[in-house]
Motif scaffolding. Structure first.
Motif, PDB file in Angstrom:
ATOM      1  N   PHE A   9       0.825  -1.190   0.000  1.00  0.00           N
ATOM      2  CA  PHE A   9       0.000   0.000   0.000  1.00  0.00           C
ATOM      3  C   PHE A   9       0.872   1.258   0.000  1.00  0.00           C
ATOM      4  N   LYS A  10       1.922   1.239   0.828  1.00  0.00           N
ATOM      5  CA  LYS A  10       2.833   2.380   0.874  1.00  0.00           C
ATOM      6  C   LYS A  10       3.550   2.558  -0.462  1.00  0.00           C
ATOM      7  N   SER A  12       2.486   1.610  -3.405  1.00  0.00           N
ATOM      8  CA  SER A  12       1.501   2.073  -4.357  1.00  0.00           C
ATOM      9  C   SER A  12       1.258   3.567  -4.163  1.00  0.00           C
ATOM     10  N   THR A  13       1.123   3.980  -2.948  1.00  0.00           N
ATOM     11  CA  THR A  13       0.895   5.368  -2.647  1.00  0.00           C
ATOM     12  C   THR A  13       2.103   6.204  -3.059  1.00  0.00           C
ATOM     13  N   LYS A  14       3.282   5.693  -2.802  1.00  0.00           N
ATOM     14  CA  LYS A  14       4.490   6.410  -3.183  1.00  0.00           C
ATOM     15  C   LYS A  14       4.559   6.555  -4.698  1.00  0.00           C
ATOM     16  N   GLU A  16       2.047   6.562  -6.757  1.00  0.00           N
ATOM     17  CA  GLU A  16       1.017   7.517  -7.150  1.00  0.00           C
ATOM     18  C   GLU A  16       1.476   8.946  -6.883  1.00  0.00           C
ATOM     19  N   LEU A  17       2.092   9.136  -5.735  1.00  0.00           N
ATOM     20  CA  LEU A  17       2.593  10.467  -5.406  1.00  0.00           C
ATOM     21  C   LEU A  17       3.694  10.897  -6.367  1.00  0.00           C
ATOM     22  N   GLN A  20       1.950  11.867  -9.531  1.00  0.00           N
ATOM     23  CA  GLN A  20       1.309  13.168  -9.370  1.00  0.00           C
ATOM     24  C   GLN A  20       2.341  14.291  -9.386  1.00  0.00           C
TER      25      GLN A  20
END
Length: 90
Positions: A9-10, A12-14, A16-17, A20
């Motif tokens: 999850f981290k 994936s979030t990283k 995505e960030l 972005q």
């Protein structure tokens, strides 16, 4: 197992960030180029405006000069007619 999901999850979030951030940087670069283009166009318009103002001022001066010339010729014609021998009764 929970730690593995948490780590995924981290990540994936990283990712995505990061995406972005990359998108934001790309937008900022496009905006910077657009600003440069608009500034160039603005400078050209300012120069054209100054040229037109100068031309207009010259035209105004010319009209004033010609108005003075017309008034002078009208005065000369009036004086010539007023003091002409052909118009006097003897």
């Amino acid at each position: 197992m929970f730690n593995l999901f948490k780590k995924l999850f981290k990540m994936s979030t990283k990712q995505e960030l990061e995406q972005q951030l990359a998108d934001a940087i790309a937008v900022a670069q496009r905006l910077n180029e657009e600003i440069k283009t608009l500034r160039t166009a603005n400078d050209q318009l300012k120069a054209e405006n100054e040229s037109l103002q100068s031309d207009f001022a010259g035209a105004v001066d010319r009209v004033r000069y010609l108005d003075g010339q017309v008034k002078m010729l009208e005065s000369q014609k009036k004086a010539s007619t007023q003091y002409s021998d052909s118009n006097k009764n003897y």
